[in-house]
Design a protein around this motif. Structure first.
Motif, PDB file in Angstrom:
ATOM      1  N   GLY A   1       0.796  -1.219   0.000  1.00  0.00           N
ATOM      2  CA  GLY A   1       0.000   0.000   0.000  1.00  0.00           C
ATOM      3  C   GLY A   1       0.833   1.275   0.000  1.00  0.00           C
ATOM      4  N   VAL A   2       2.107   1.188  -0.379  1.00  0.00           N
ATOM      5  CA  VAL A   2       2.925   2.396  -0.453  1.00  0.00           C
ATOM      6  C   VAL A   2       2.947   2.893  -1.898  1.00  0.00           C
ATOM      7  CG1 VAL A   2       5.177   3.436  -0.019  1.00  0.00           C
ATOM      8  CG2 VAL A   2       4.365   1.577   1.446  1.00  0.00           C
ATOM      9  N   GLY A   3       2.140   3.898  -2.171  1.00  0.00           N
ATOM     10  CA  GLY A   3       2.057   4.467  -3.516  1.00  0.00           C
ATOM     11  C   GLY A   3       2.800   5.782  -3.590  1.00  0.00           C
ATOM     12  N   PRO A   4       2.724   6.456  -4.746  1.00  0.00           N
ATOM     13  CA  PRO A   4       3.444   7.714  -4.959  1.00  0.00           C
ATOM     14  C   PRO A   4       3.130   8.801  -3.927  1.00  0.00           C
ATOM     15  CG  PRO A   4       2.560   6.892  -7.034  1.00  0.00           C
ATOM     16  CD  PRO A   4       2.023   6.008  -5.963  1.00  0.00           C
ATOM     17  N   GLU A   5       1.873   8.862  -3.430  1.00  0.00           N
ATOM     18  CA  GLU A   5       1.518   9.919  -2.475  1.00  0.00           C
ATOM     19  C   GLU A   5       2.268   9.710  -1.158  1.00  0.00           C
ATOM     20  OE1 GLU A   5      -0.856   7.412  -3.120  1.00  0.00           O
ATOM     21  OE2 GLU A   5      -0.787   8.181  -5.171  1.00  0.00           O
ATOM     22  N   ALA A   6       2.354   8.450  -0.715  1.00  0.00           N
ATOM     23  CA  ALA A   6       3.003   8.159   0.564  1.00  0.00           C
ATOM     24  C   ALA A   6       4.470   8.590   0.539  1.00  0.00           C
ATOM     25  CB  ALA A   6       2.896   6.678   0.896  1.00  0.00           C
ATOM     26  N   LEU A   7       5.057   8.632  -0.660  1.00  0.00           N
ATOM     27  CA  LEU A   7       6.465   9.024  -0.774  1.00  0.00           C
ATOM     28  C   LEU A   7       6.609  10.511  -1.093  1.00  0.00           C
ATOM     29  CD1 LEU A   7       7.875   5.972  -2.757  1.00  0.00           C
ATOM     30  CD2 LEU A   7       7.657   6.280  -0.296  1.00  0.00           C
ATOM     31  N   GLY A   8       5.499  11.225  -1.095  1.00  0.00           N
ATOM     32  CA  GLY A   8       5.559  12.664  -1.343  1.00  0.00           C
ATOM     33  C   GLY A   8       5.902  13.006  -2.782  1.00  0.00           C
ATOM     34  N   LEU A   9       5.586  12.095  -3.712  1.00  0.00           N
ATOM     35  CA  LEU A   9       5.990  12.357  -5.095  1.00  0.00           C
ATOM     36  C   LEU A   9       5.195  13.495  -5.719  1.00  0.00           C
ATOM     37  CD1 LEU A   9       6.884   8.817  -6.414  1.00  0.00           C
ATOM     38  CD2 LEU A   9       8.295  10.551  -5.335  1.00  0.00           C
ATOM     39  N   ASP A  10       4.012  13.829  -5.126  1.00  0.00           N
ATOM     40  CA  ASP A  10       3.276  15.005  -5.593  1.00  0.00           C
ATOM     41  C   ASP A  10       4.085  16.266  -5.286  1.00  0.00           C
ATOM     42  OD1 ASP A  10       2.942  14.194  -2.978  1.00  0.00           O
ATOM     43  OD2 ASP A  10       0.917  14.979  -2.766  1.00  0.00           O
ATOM     44  N   LEU A  11       4.672  16.282  -4.069  1.00  0.00           N
ATOM     45  CA  LEU A  11       5.528  17.397  -3.645  1.00  0.00           C
ATOM     46  C   LEU A  11       6.746  17.498  -4.571  1.00  0.00           C
ATOM     47  CD1 LEU A  11       5.618  19.307  -1.121  1.00  0.00           C
ATOM     48  CD2 LEU A  11       7.168  17.665  -0.079  1.00  0.00           C
ATOM     49  N   LEU A  12       7.319  16.325  -4.903  1.00  0.00           N
ATOM     50  CA  LEU A  12       8.484  16.298  -5.790  1.00  0.00           C
ATOM     51  C   LEU A  12       8.111  16.834  -7.178  1.00  0.00           C
ATOM     52  CD1 LEU A  12      11.424  15.451  -6.355  1.00  0.00           C
ATOM     53  CD2 LEU A  12      10.570  13.181  -6.957  1.00  0.00           C
ATOM     54  N   GLU A  13       6.948  16.424  -7.652  1.00  0.00           N
ATOM     55  CA  GLU A  13       6.526  16.861  -8.991  1.00  0.00           C
ATOM     56  C   GLU A  13       6.356  18.386  -9.052  1.00  0.00           C
ATOM     57  OE1 GLU A  13       3.320  14.664 -10.734  1.00  0.00           O
ATOM     58  OE2 GLU A  13       3.750  15.519 -12.710  1.00  0.00           O
ATOM     59  N   GLU A  14       5.731  18.936  -8.010  1.00  0.00           N
ATOM     60  CA  GLU A  14       5.595  20.400  -7.906  1.00  0.00           C
ATOM     61  C   GLU A  14       6.954  21.073  -8.036  1.00  0.00           C
ATOM     62  OE1 GLU A  14       3.834  22.040  -4.296  1.00  0.00           O
ATOM     63  OE2 GLU A  14       2.172  20.620  -4.554  1.00  0.00           O
ATOM     64  N   ARG A  15       7.920  20.479  -7.329  1.00  0.00           N
ATOM     65  CA  ARG A  15       9.256  21.056  -7.293  1.00  0.00           C
ATOM     66  C   ARG A  15       9.906  20.988  -8.671  1.00  0.00           C
ATOM     67  NH1 ARG A  15      12.744  20.090  -2.189  1.00  0.00           N
ATOM     68  NH2 ARG A  15      14.747  20.985  -2.817  1.00  0.00           N
ATOM     69  N   LEU A  16       9.731  19.855  -9.347  1.00  0.00           N
ATOM     70  CA  LEU A  16      10.298  19.699 -10.688  1.00  0.00           C
ATOM     71  C   LEU A  16       9.622  20.686 -11.640  1.00  0.00           C
ATOM     72  CD1 LEU A  16      10.510  15.808 -10.918  1.00  0.00           C
ATOM     73  CD2 LEU A  16      12.360  17.427 -10.432  1.00  0.00           C
ATOM     74  N   ALA A  17       8.309  20.893 -11.451  1.00  0.00           N
ATOM     75  CA  ALA A  17       7.560  21.832 -12.309  1.00  0.00           C
ATOM     76  C   ALA A  17       8.034  23.267 -12.067  1.00  0.00           C
ATOM     77  CB  ALA A  17       6.067  21.705 -12.032  1.00  0.00           C
ATOM     78  N   GLY A  18       8.536  23.528 -10.868  1.00  0.00           N
ATOM     79  CA  GLY A  18       8.974  24.880 -10.504  1.00  0.00           C
ATOM     80  C   GLY A  18      10.120  25.404 -11.362  1.00  0.00           C
ATOM     81  N   GLY A  19      10.903  24.515 -11.950  1.00  0.00           N
ATOM     82  CA  GLY A  19      11.940  24.938 -12.880  1.00  0.00           C
ATOM     83  C   GLY A  19      13.304  25.205 -12.258  1.00  0.00           C
ATOM     84  N   GLU A  20      13.405  25.160 -10.900  1.00  0.00           N
ATOM     85  CA  GLU A  20      14.691  25.465 -10.268  1.00  0.00           C
ATOM     86  C   GLU A  20      15.669  24.289 -10.388  1.00  0.00           C
ATOM     87  OE1 GLU A  20      15.676  28.007  -6.224  1.00  0.00           O
ATOM     88  OE2 GLU A  20      14.590  26.130  -5.985  1.00  0.00           O
ATOM     89  N   VAL A  21      15.102  23.073 -10.364  1.00  0.00           N
ATOM     90  CA  VAL A  21      15.940  21.880 -10.382  1.00  0.00           C
ATOM     91  C   VAL A  21      16.478  21.588 -11.791  1.00  0.00           C
ATOM     92  CG1 VAL A  21      16.016  19.396  -9.907  1.00  0.00           C
ATOM     93  CG2 VAL A  21      14.626  20.902  -8.461  1.00  0.00           C
ATOM     94  N   GLN A  22      17.828  21.490 -11.895  1.00  0.00           N
ATOM     95  CA  GLN A  22      18.452  21.224 -13.188  1.00  0.00           C
ATOM     96  C   GLN A  22      18.790  19.747 -13.371  1.00  0.00           C
ATOM     97  OE1 GLN A  22      18.789  23.886 -15.300  1.00  0.00           O
ATOM     98  NE2 GLN A  22      17.699  24.897 -13.616  1.00  0.00           N
ATOM     99  N   GLU A  23      19.074  19.066 -12.236  1.00  0.00           N
ATOM    100  CA  GLU A  23      19.458  17.671 -12.324  1.00  0.00           C
ATOM    101  C   GLU A  23      18.895  16.900 -11.132  1.00  0.00           C
ATOM    102  OE1 GLU A  23      23.697  16.990 -12.542  1.00  0.00           O
ATOM    103  OE2 GLU A  23      23.483  14.848 -12.117  1.00  0.00           O
ATOM    104  N   VAL A  24      18.263  15.773 -11.428  1.00  0.00           N
ATOM    105  CA  VAL A  24      17.791  14.877 -10.384  1.00  0.00           C
ATOM    106  C   VAL A  24      18.779  13.720 -10.302  1.00  0.00           C
ATOM    107  CG1 VAL A  24      16.064  13.102  -9.904  1.00  0.00           C
ATOM    108  CG2 VAL A  24      15.341  15.432 -10.439  1.00  0.00           C
TER     109      VAL A  24
END
Lengths: 199, 199
Positions: free
Chosen positions: B116-139
């Protein structure tokens, strides 16, 4: 780099537990914080309650929160037998393994003059009073077979002798179920010297 | 036979710590009561403080009692680099071992649909927001090289790809200082397939 102050403090505090080094302290801290917050709260409460309320039995010195422990206050035990052990865990081990129905006296240590552990620290004054009382018929020595444990037993045997109380000692030798070739030489020579008639 | 209730409760509660079975719990309890009452009080306080006050960093999800952790709020770190790890201990290990000056994102687990550990439990929505923000150049993917860790990395790589962010992964292969013949076959075949030009 360090973790945040509260996590650092938790990791540091966990190291007061025996056998817990920096790595396991860290693992325990993260386990508590990530998966066991309720268990952690219970643990904190249990430590505080035990540390604040557990003292020693007035008669046998075992750890207990009662003035007199369950064994000493039981009317089912033979008050003529008194088994001398070094720690509370020994009482438990003997109760589990044997059918002993007498009482215990827990030294909470062993004589170690170099570390400043003398007869008073082991409650031997209390033991002497008890031997003088006349109720005890047999003292059973069950200290550990180390130099200090032996010295402690020797001291107590003298005490019992002065009060005319019979003294016995649990047997030492080759452990049951072990292979002879793997038994250490000290134990082996002790077992050999202490051989008994075969019956 | 059992010990007194408070001691039993302490032994039982200690078993919530990872790697602590009945014997070590008993040993720890007696150690605390016989030799470390002050340490025990400090430990109880440290557990309670940490369990009650430590939460997660709003930005990287690492465990901290602050709203934003020390790394995320530092102005000395390169905000263009974002390293993805599974747990807080990984952040510490990388900080100790590498000269990495970027930021972290802590999943606090790995994708595991069966548990039952899906993307939400890992905060991947938060990560996606951050990636959408444009500041991150490399993951930089640094999940553990297990089936679930790899699946998690794969999922995040897709996410980064959608947002046009460059994705790298830390190297896997033969550990430094080890002898080749003792390296497991999975690692060895992985290292062989991933060989690089010698320079």
């Amino acid at each position: 780099m360090r973790y945040s102050p509260l996590i650092d403090q938790l990791i540091e505090s966990l190291r007061c537990l025996p056998g817990v080094g920096p790595r396991s302290a860290q693992r325990m801290a993260f386990h508590l914080l990530q998966r066991e917050r309720d268990g952690g709260r219970r643990l904190a409460g249990a430590i505080r309650d035990a540390v604040d309320q557990v003292g020693q039995c007035r008669q046998c010195r075992v750890l207990t929160e009662e003035p007199v422990c369950g064994l000493c206050s039981s009317d089912k035990r033979d008050r003529g037998l008194l088994c001398i052990v070094e720690g509370p865990a020994d009482v438990f081990a003997l109760e589990q393994a044997t059918g002993y129905r007498g009482l215990y006296f827990v030294l909470m240590g062993r004589l170690s003059p170099l570390d400043g552990v003398g007869p008073e620290a082991l409650g031997l004054d209390l033991l002497e009073e008890r031997l003088a009382g006349g109720e005890v018929q047999e003292v059973i020595l069950a200290t550990s077979p180390t130099v200090e444990g032996e010295a402690t037993s020797h001291y107590i045997a003298e005490l019992a002798h002065e009060h005319g109380v019979r003294t016995t000692r649990i047997a030492h030798g080759v452990p049951m179920g072990g292979e002879l070739e793997y038994v250490d030489s000290g134990t082996l020579s002790h077992a050999f010297a202490g051989r008994r008639d075969y019956d």
